[in-house]
Design a protein around this motif. Sequence first.
Motif, mmCIF file in Angstrom:
data_model
loop_
_atom_site.group_PDB
_atom_site.id
_atom_site.type_symbol
_atom_site.label_atom_id
_atom_site.label_comp_id
_atom_site.label_asym_id
_atom_site.label_seq_id
_atom_site.Cartn_x
_atom_site.Cartn_y
_atom_site.Cartn_z
ATOM 1 N N THR A 86 -10.657 115.799 9.975
ATOM 2 C CA THR A 86 -10.663 115.350 11.404
ATOM 3 C C THR A 86 -10.718 116.748 12.956
ATOM 4 N N ALA A 87 -11.823 115.782 13.737
ATOM 5 C CA ALA A 87 -11.954 116.503 14.819
ATOM 6 C C ALA A 87 -12.782 115.499 15.581
ATOM 7 N N SER A 88 -13.208 115.844 16.580
ATOM 8 C CA SER A 88 -14.644 114.758 17.646
ATOM 9 C C SER A 88 -15.440 115.562 17.366
ATOM 10 N N TYR A 89 -16.266 114.866 16.957
ATOM 11 C CA TYR A 89 -18.277 114.588 16.478
ATOM 12 C C TYR A 89 -18.758 114.154 17.953
ATOM 13 N N PHE A 90 -19.658 115.210 18.261
ATOM 14 C CA PHE A 90 -20.535 115.084 19.423
ATOM 15 C C PHE A 90 -22.052 115.153 18.966
ATOM 16 N N CYS A 91 -22.687 113.778 19.487
ATOM 17 C CA CYS A 91 -24.674 114.803 19.223
ATOM 18 C C CYS A 91 -24.963 115.272 21.144
ATOM 19 N N ALA A 92 -25.843 115.767 21.213
ATOM 20 C CA ALA A 92 -26.097 116.114 21.899
ATOM 21 C C ALA A 92 -27.975 116.596 22.058
ATOM 22 N N THR A 93 -28.312 115.869 22.989
ATOM 23 C CA THR A 93 -30.245 115.624 22.999
ATOM 24 C C THR A 93 -30.648 117.087 23.806
ATOM 25 N N LEU A 94 -31.649 117.688 23.446
ATOM 26 C CA LEU A 94 -32.331 118.671 24.299
ATOM 27 C C LEU A 94 -33.573 117.473 24.798
ATOM 28 N N ARG A 95 -34.079 116.940 26.084
ATOM 29 C CA ARG A 95 -35.527 116.174 26.738
ATOM 30 C C ARG A 95 -35.877 116.794 26.424
ATOM 31 N N GLU A 96 -37.450 116.033 26.216
ATOM 32 C CA GLU A 96 -38.710 116.601 25.729
ATOM 33 C C GLU A 96 -38.928 117.346 27.390
ATOM 34 N N ASP A 97 -38.577 117.651 28.522
ATOM 35 C CA ASP A 97 -39.259 117.958 29.920
ATOM 36 C C ASP A 97 -37.992 119.282 30.069
ATOM 37 N N SER A 98 -37.522 119.453 29.098
ATOM 38 C CA SER A 98 -36.561 120.465 29.823
ATOM 39 C C SER A 98 -36.479 121.467 28.185
ATOM 40 N N SER A 99 -36.119 122.936 28.985
ATOM 41 C CA SER A 99 -36.008 124.322 27.532
ATOM 42 C C SER A 99 -34.266 124.228 28.146
ATOM 43 N N TYR A 100 -34.144 123.751 28.440
ATOM 44 C CA TYR A 100 -32.084 123.815 28.826
ATOM 45 C C TYR A 100 -31.386 122.675 29.010
ATOM 46 N N LYS A 101 -31.615 121.762 29.266
ATOM 47 C CA LYS A 101 -30.754 120.912 29.814
ATOM 48 C C LYS A 101 -29.707 120.011 28.279
ATOM 49 N N LEU A 102 -28.733 120.345 27.684
ATOM 50 C CA LEU A 102 -28.638 119.586 26.650
ATOM 51 C C LEU A 102 -27.499 119.182 27.181
ATOM 52 N N ILE A 103 -28.093 117.339 26.637
ATOM 53 C CA ILE A 103 -27.276 116.616 26.934
ATOM 54 C C ILE A 103 -25.855 115.827 26.043
ATOM 55 N N PHE A 104 -24.674 115.887 26.410
ATOM 56 C CA PHE A 104 -23.758 115.100 25.403
ATOM 57 C C PHE A 104 -23.134 113.662 25.545
ATOM 58 N N GLY A 105 -23.111 113.593 24.472
ATOM 59 C CA GLY A 105 -23.015 111.902 24.627
ATOM 60 C C GLY A 105 -20.975 111.346 24.767
ATOM 61 N N SER A 106 -20.903 110.708 24.117
ATOM 62 C CA SER A 106 -19.135 110.814 24.763
ATOM 63 C C SER A 106 -18.501 110.620 23.084
ATOM 64 N N GLY A 107 -18.847 110.819 22.281
ATOM 65 C CA GLY A 107 -17.948 111.311 21.255
ATOM 66 C C GLY A 107 -17.420 110.510 20.074
ATOM 67 N N THR A 108 -17.458 110.923 18.761
ATOM 68 C CA THR A 108 -16.135 109.827 18.175
ATOM 69 C C THR A 108 -15.499 110.687 17.387
ATOM 70 N N ARG A 109 -14.328 110.378 17.716
ATOM 71 C CA ARG A 109 -13.255 110.793 16.428
ATOM 72 C C ARG A 109 -13.063 110.446 15.161
ATOM 73 N N LEU A 110 -12.735 111.495 14.584
ATOM 74 C CA LEU A 110 -12.606 111.342 13.084
ATOM 75 C C LEU A 110 -11.406 111.702 13.045
ATOM 76 N N LEU A 111 -10.434 110.786 12.082
ATOM 77 C CA LEU A 111 -9.185 111.013 11.694
ATOM 78 C C LEU A 111 -9.835 111.065 9.982
ATOM 79 N N VAL A 112 -8.728 111.627 8.966
ATOM 80 C CA VAL A 112 -9.369 111.631 8.328
ATOM 81 C C VAL A 112 -7.481 111.951 7.220
ATOM 82 N N ARG A 113 -7.718 110.642 6.869
ATOM 83 C CA ARG A 113 -6.095 110.359 6.759
ATOM 84 C C ARG A 113 -6.000 111.446 4.578
ATOM 85 N N PRO A 114 -4.596 112.414 4.552
ATOM 86 C CA PRO A 114 -5.105 112.374 3.280
ATOM 87 C C PRO A 114 -3.899 112.123 2.372
#
Lengths: 112, 112
Positions: free
Chosen positions: B84-112
């Motif tokens: 249970t947590a939030s999960y984000f993807c991040a992309t390093l653009r082809e024209d950059s060596s430094y800028k990691l840009i994040f998405g808005s995330g998915t909130r995952l709930l795992v019920r026991p």
Amino acid sequence: SQTIHQWPATLVQPVGSPLSLECTVEGTSNPNLYWYRQAAGRGLQLLFYSVGIGQISSEVPQNLSASRPQDRQFILSSKKLLLSDSGFYLCAWTGPRAKKLFFGSGTQLSVL
Amino acid sequence: SQQGEEDPQALSIQEGENATMNCSYKTSINNLQWYRQNSGRGLVHLILIRSNEREKHSGRLRVTLDTSKKSSSLLITASRAADTASYFCATLREDSSYKLIFGSGTRLLVRP
């Protein structure tokens, strides 16, 4: 091993007051350093990144500024805080080619 | 602007089930990374997939990348309540060596 320190963990500031958040990295040299801001329940917005001492790239025009006075020190500042500056601020570092970001524990800033 | 957008925004599953999260992005990339964030904490790197890779595994994690569709998916198999947590993807653009840009995330709930 490398570690990243970010402080304070929480901060409550009145509108119009100044801000200084500090981030330091240990165990590595010449890191790429980043400041991100996260609104509640949202993704991360890249604010600033730095590839070397005194080199700051700003991603979003805003009320904030960043400085890198030493190789492993990154500071986020504001002269006068706005309500909209509230959020969760995260410092991070990476080595060459941004293969993996290491995040600090974050600062929850509330501007009232 | 956000480079990556995750869907769903929120996901609730039963312990033991698989969880699949998707990420779409807009520009050509060097690599795509997935991160996990527990509430109120910094992000932790999970896995990186390069633009010339199509699939990668790490423990119970499986990541796929389709550069023609500019999309990626993260599969967590045999989920646990501790996932249970939030999960984000991040992309390093082809024209950059430094800028990691994040998405808005998915909130995952795992019920026991």
